[in-house]
Design a protein around this motif. Structure first.
Motif, mmCIF file in Angstrom:
data_model
loop_
_atom_site.group_PDB
_atom_site.id
_atom_site.type_symbol
_atom_site.label_atom_id
_atom_site.label_comp_id
_atom_site.label_asym_id
_atom_site.label_seq_id
_atom_site.Cartn_x
_atom_site.Cartn_y
_atom_site.Cartn_z
ATOM 1 N N ASP A 1 42.408 37.188 26.296
ATOM 2 C CA ASP A 1 41.296 37.381 27.223
ATOM 3 C C ASP A 1 41.614 36.705 28.551
ATOM 4 O O ASP A 1 42.392 35.746 28.603
ATOM 5 N N VAL A 2 40.994 37.181 29.620
ATOM 6 C CA VAL A 2 41.199 36.603 30.950
ATOM 7 C C VAL A 2 39.854 36.195 31.529
ATOM 8 O O VAL A 2 38.906 36.991 31.562
ATOM 9 N N ILE A 3 39.774 34.959 31.983
ATOM 10 C CA ILE A 3 38.562 34.441 32.612
ATOM 11 C C ILE A 3 38.813 34.368 34.107
ATOM 12 O O ILE A 3 39.766 33.732 34.564
ATOM 13 N N PHE B 1 52.870 44.247 35.343
ATOM 14 C CA PHE B 1 52.332 44.234 36.706
ATOM 15 C C PHE B 1 51.027 45.036 36.798
ATOM 16 O O PHE B 1 50.821 45.774 37.762
ATOM 17 N N ILE B 2 50.156 44.889 35.818
ATOM 18 C CA ILE B 2 48.903 45.641 35.802
ATOM 19 C C ILE B 2 47.813 44.789 36.453
ATOM 20 O O ILE B 2 47.240 43.899 35.814
ATOM 21 N N SER B 3 47.539 45.059 37.717
ATOM 22 C CA SER B 3 46.500 44.326 38.439
ATOM 23 C C SER B 3 45.139 44.636 37.828
ATOM 24 O O SER B 3 44.831 45.795 37.530
ATOM 25 N N ALA B 4 44.335 43.594 37.632
ATOM 26 C CA ALA B 4 42.994 43.728 37.054
ATOM 27 C C ALA B 4 43.043 44.347 35.659
ATOM 28 O O ALA B 4 42.075 44.964 35.209
ATOM 29 N N SER C 1 49.980 38.468 28.440
ATOM 30 C CA SER C 1 50.112 37.317 29.342
ATOM 31 C C SER C 1 49.694 37.751 30.731
ATOM 32 O O SER C 1 49.513 38.943 30.989
ATOM 33 N N ILE C 2 49.532 36.780 31.617
ATOM 34 C CA ILE C 2 49.317 37.084 33.027
ATOM 35 C C ILE C 2 50.401 36.386 33.833
ATOM 36 O O ILE C 2 50.919 35.340 33.434
ATOM 37 N N GLU C 3 50.756 36.981 34.952
ATOM 38 C CA GLU C 3 51.868 36.486 35.753
ATOM 39 C C GLU C 3 51.469 35.261 36.586
ATOM 40 O O GLU C 3 50.343 35.166 37.072
ATOM 41 N N GLU C 4 52.423 34.351 36.743
ATOM 42 C CA GLU C 4 52.277 33.243 37.690
ATOM 43 C C GLU C 4 52.815 33.752 39.025
ATOM 44 O O GLU C 4 54.004 34.024 39.159
ATOM 45 N N LYS C 5 51.940 33.870 40.020
ATOM 46 C CA LYS C 5 52.293 34.592 41.243
ATOM 47 C C LYS C 5 52.257 33.694 42.477
ATOM 48 O O LYS C 5 51.662 32.634 42.496
ATOM 49 N N MET C 6 52.858 34.221 43.532
ATOM 50 C CA MET C 6 52.865 33.549 44.834
ATOM 51 C C MET C 6 51.460 33.517 45.432
ATOM 52 O O MET C 6 51.074 32.545 46.086
ATOM 53 N N GLY C 7 50.699 34.573 45.246
ATOM 54 C CA GLY C 7 49.366 34.665 45.853
ATOM 55 C C GLY C 7 48.448 35.545 45.038
ATOM 56 O O GLY C 7 48.747 35.921 43.894
ATOM 57 N N ILE C 8 47.304 35.890 45.609
ATOM 58 C CA ILE C 8 46.258 36.677 44.951
ATOM 59 C C ILE C 8 45.965 36.109 43.567
ATOM 60 O O ILE C 8 45.894 36.818 42.563
ATOM 61 N N HIS C 9 45.785 34.785 43.514
ATOM 62 C CA HIS C 9 45.597 34.110 42.235
ATOM 63 C C HIS C 9 44.298 34.512 41.551
ATOM 64 O O HIS C 9 44.188 34.411 40.326
ATOM 65 N N GLY C 10 43.313 34.956 42.307
ATOM 66 C CA GLY C 10 42.025 35.304 41.719
ATOM 67 C C GLY C 10 42.023 36.644 41.018
ATOM 68 O O GLY C 10 41.003 37.020 40.418
ATOM 69 N N VAL D 1 50.456 41.667 31.652
ATOM 70 C CA VAL D 1 51.334 42.388 30.746
ATOM 71 C C VAL D 1 50.426 42.967 29.669
ATOM 72 O O VAL D 1 49.720 42.231 28.985
ATOM 73 N N LEU D 2 50.409 44.294 29.529
ATOM 74 C CA LEU D 2 49.550 44.949 28.545
ATOM 75 C C LEU D 2 50.397 45.556 27.431
ATOM 76 O O LEU D 2 51.339 46.306 27.698
#
Length: 600
Positions: free
Chosen positions: A72-74, A197-200, A253-262, A267-268
Motif C-alpha cells: 500500500d502507498v500512503i 515507472f508507473i506514476s500514481a 515497491s516505489i522508486e526513490e527519486k530526485m523529485g516529485i516526492h509527493g 513497480v506493479l
C-alpha cells in the motif's frame, strides 16, 4: 517554500485577445455553454483551489514523500483531503461528456485547470492528471459497457487511472515487452508481468485505480504489432458498480527519486490479474497513443509550470535582495547595495523564464483548440484532421517546453545565488521536480525523432507544409498591415531557413541515414524557437494595437512588448546555432569509434 499566484490576467489575454476562444467555442457542439462569464468563473475557482489548497502542500509533499507499506502507498499529509475537495468540486470530469458524469466543457477549458494545479503542486496534480489519460483512452476506444462501468467513476474522481507501459528491460522500445495476457473462457484475460515507472500506480486517494496496461496475447506477432491494450482494475467492479474483490495487481515497491516526492512512482506486479481487452486485439500501441499524447501535452504543461513558478518566486527575491552597485549608477543609495533586479544578467534570467512561460502558454492554448475539435467536431474527417494537427505539434510542445522549463528552473535558482541551492526557498525543488519532464513520455531525443521521422517524412510533409504556410501567412499579412513589422520579418526569415535546412538535411539523409538522428535534436529545438516566435509576434501585434487604441491596461500591454523584444533579440537567435549544427557533418557525432569513447 514557493508561493503561487494564478496568472489569470495573462491567460485572459491569451484566450480572449490573441486566440479568440469565444468565437472558437461557438463552432463546437455544446460549446455555447462555455461563455466568457463561465470561463472566468471556472478559472477563478480553479485559481483559488490551487493557490489556497494545493500550493501550501507542495513543500509538504516534497519533504514527506510517499510511504510504501506492504504493497500500500500512503500519500503525504493533506493530499487525501485536497483530493476529496477536488471530487466534491466536480473538477475531474470538467471536460468530459455529461452522459458519463462529466460537465461537457471543451477540452481546452480543462487546460486552464491543469495549468493552475500543475504549477501549484505538480506531484499532487499527477494523480488526477494520469486519470485524464485513462479517461480519454476509454472514451475513444472503449465499448459502451466499458464506458459505463469505468469512465463514469473516473469522471467523478472516486476512481483514478494510470497507464502501464514499460518494463525494466525495454525502456521506450515497447516491442521488447514480455507481459502476457492469457485468454479466458468468459472473454476476459489473465495478465502476468511487471511494469515499472508507473506514476500514481498505487495510493490512498481513491477507492479504486483503473490501470490501462499493454500486454501480449500468446501467439501474437512479434514486436509492436503484437501488443494489445487492457483494462485492469485494482479492485474488480461489483455488479452494482461498487468496489468488489481485490484483483491480482500489487505495488511491489516505489522508486526513490530526485523529485516529485509527493507522487508514487511504482513497480506493479500483475499475477493472474483479471483484465479486459480495450480496443482491437494487437492494436494496443495505437490505442495507447491516445493516452500517451494526452500525457505528452500534460508534460508540456509541466515545462510551462516550471517556467512560471521559477519566475514568480525569483522576481520578489530580485526586487528585495541588495548586492553590489548597478554599473549605470546607484539605484538604491540608502541601501548597502542595489537591488539585484538592476543587474543586467539577473534581468536576463528573469526575462528568459518569463518569455518561455508566456510564449509557451500561447503555444499550448492554441494547440488545445485542436483537442476541442478532436472531441467535438461533427464528422470523423474533421476529428481526424484535428488529431493529426495536434499530433504534429505534440513533440514540439512536449520537448521544447520541458527543455525551456528546466532552463527556467535553473535560472530561478541562479537568481538566488547560493540561497537557491538550499531548501529554504524551494527553488531547488522546482528544478528537481522539473528534471524528469524532459525524460518521461519519451525523451527529448525520442520526441525529436518522432517529429522529423513520423510527423515530417512519413507524413510526406503535409502537416509540416501546412504549418509553414500558417507562419508565412501571418508573416506576410503583418508585414503589409501590421504594427510590428520587424517581428514579421524575423518570423518569415526563420521559417524560410527552417524549410531550407530541412530540405538539405533530408537530401543528405538519402545517402547517410544517421544524418536525421544526428540533426533531430537541433531540428526540434529550432522548430520550438520558431513556433514560439510566431506566438510572440501575434501577442506583440495585439498589444501594439491595444496601446494604439488606448484600450485596457497600458502597463500590461507595454510589458508584453518589452518581453517580446527580449525574446526576438535574445532567445530567437539561438535558432541560428541549431541551424548551423543541423548542417554540420554527421561524422562529428558518429565518427568516434566505440573503443575511443573509453580513452581519456
Amino acid at each position: 517554500m514557493t508561493q503561487f499566484k494564478a496568472p489569470l490576467r495573462d491567460i485572459q489575454f491569451v484566450i480572449n485577445e490573441v486566440l479568440d476562444y469565444e468565437s472558437h467555442y461557438k463552432t463546437l457542439p455544446g460549446g455555447e455553454e462555455a461563455t466568457p462569464d463561465m470561463v472566468d468563473a471556472i478559472s477563478t475557482e480553479a485559481a483559488k483551489f490551487s493557490e489556497e489548497v494545493l500550493s501550501p502542500l507542495n513543500h509538504i509533499g516534497d519533504q514527506e514523500g510517499c510511504q510504501w507499506q506492504e504493497g500500500d502507498v500512503i500519500t503525504p499529509k493533506g493530499f487525501k483531503e485536497a483530493y476529496q475537495m477536488w471530487v466534491d468540486g466536480g473538477w475531474q470530469g470538467l471536460s468530459h461528456p455529461t452522459e458519463y458524469g462529466g460537465q461537457g466543457m471543451p477540452m481546452s477549458l480543462g487546460l486552464i485547470k491543469s495549468e493552475f494545479v500543475g504549477t501549484a503542486n505538480w506531484a499532487w496534480g499527477m494523480y488526477p492528471g494520469l486519470s485524464l489519460g485513462a479517461m480519454n483512452t476509454l472514451y475513444v476506444h472503449g465499448t459502451e459497457a466499458q464506458k459505463q462501468e469505468y469512465l463514469t467513476p473516473l469522471c467523478s474522481g472516486v476512481w483514478s487511472g494510470t497507464m502501464c507501459l514499460t518494463e525494466a528491460h525495454c525502456g521506450s522500445d515497447l516491442g521488447q515487452m514480455k507481459s502476457k495476457a492469457e485468454r479466458q473462457d468468459d472473454g476476459s484475460f489473465k495478465l502476468n508481468g511487471t511494469k515499472i515507472f508507473i506514476s500514481a500506480g498505487e495510493h490512498d486517494l481513491t477507492e479504486n485505480i483503473v490501470h490501462i496496461v499493454l500486454a501480449r496475447i500468446p501467439g501474437a506477432p512479434e514486436g509492436t504489432k503484437g501488443i494489445s491494450l487492457f483494462i485492469v482494475p485494482k479492485f474488480l467492479p461489483a455488479e452494482d458498480g461498487s468496489v468488489g474483490p481485490r484483483n491480482g495487481v500489487r505495488c511491489g515497491s516505489i522508486e526513490e527519486k530526485m523529485g516529485i516526492h509527493g507522487n508514487a512512482t511504482c513497480v506493479l506486479n500483475f499475477d493472474d490479474a483479471t483484465g479486459y481487452l480495450l480496443g482491437k486485439e494487437n492494436e494496443g500501441l495505437a490505442a495507447m497513443f491516445t493516452f500517451m499524447n494526452t500525457a505528452r501535452v500534460g508534460t508540456a504543461i509541466q515545462g510551462l509550470a516550471a517556467s512560471e513558478l521559477a519566475y514568480q518566486n525569483a522576481l520578489p527575491y530580485a526586487l528585495d535582495r541588495y548586492s553590489m552597485r548597478s554599473l549605470s549608477g546607484s539605484k538604491n543609495p540608502d541601501k548597502p547595495g542595489d537591488a539585484i533586479i538592476h543587474h543586467a544578467d539577473v534581468r536576463r534570467m528573469l526575462l528568459t523564464a518569463r518569455a518561455f512561460a508566456e510564449g509557451g502558454r500561447a503555444m499550448l492554448y492554441d494547440a488545445a483548440k485542436f483537442a476541442d475539435k478532436m472531441t467535438h467536431s461533427a464528422t470523423e474527417a474533421e476529428r481526424d484532421e484535428a488529431e493529426n494537427e495536434l499530433g504534429f505539434l505534440t513533440p514540439i510542445l512536449k520537448a521544447f517546453l520541458t527543455e525551456t522549463g528546466l532552463e527556467s528552473a535553473s535560472n530561478g535558482m541562479q537568481v538566488f545565488g547560493g540561497h537557491g541551492y538550499i531548501k529554504e526557498h524551494g527553488m531547488e525543488q522546482i528544478y528537481r521536480d522539473a528534471r524528469i519532464a524532459t525524460m518521461y513520455e519519451g525523451t527529448t531525443g525520442i520526441q525529436a525523432m518522432d517529429l522529423i521521422g513520423r510527423k515530417v517524412v512519413l507524413d510526406k510533409f503535409k502537416l509540416y507544409t501546412a504549418f509553414s504556410k500558417k507562419l508565412y501567412g501571418f508573416g506576410f499579412k503583418t508585414l503589409l498591415k501590421g504594427k510590428r513589422r520587424k517581428y514579421a520579418v524575423k518570423v518569415l526569415s526563420t521559417t524560410l531557413c527552417w524549410n531550407w535546412k530541412t530540405i538539405k538535411m533530408l537530401a543528405r539523409a538519402s545517402k547517410d541515414r544517421d544524418t536525421v538522428s544526428a540533426a533531430s535534436y537541433d531540428f526540434l529545438m529550432y522548430s520550438g524557437y520558431l513556433s514560439m516566435a510566431y506566438y510572440w509576434a501575434r501577442m506583440a501585434e495585439v498589444a501594439e494595437r491595444k496601446l494604439a487604441a488606448g484600450e485596457g491596461d497600458t502597463a500590461f500591454y507595454q510589458s508584453k512588448l518589452e518581453t517580446a523584444e527580449f525574446y526576438f533579440s535574445r532567445l530567437l537567435p539561438r535558432a541560428k546555432a541549431h541551424a548551423s549544427a543541423m548542417d554540420s557533418s554527421t561524422d562529428s557525432v558518429m565518427g568516434m569509434s566505440e573503443e575511443h569513447f573509453g580513452i581519456r
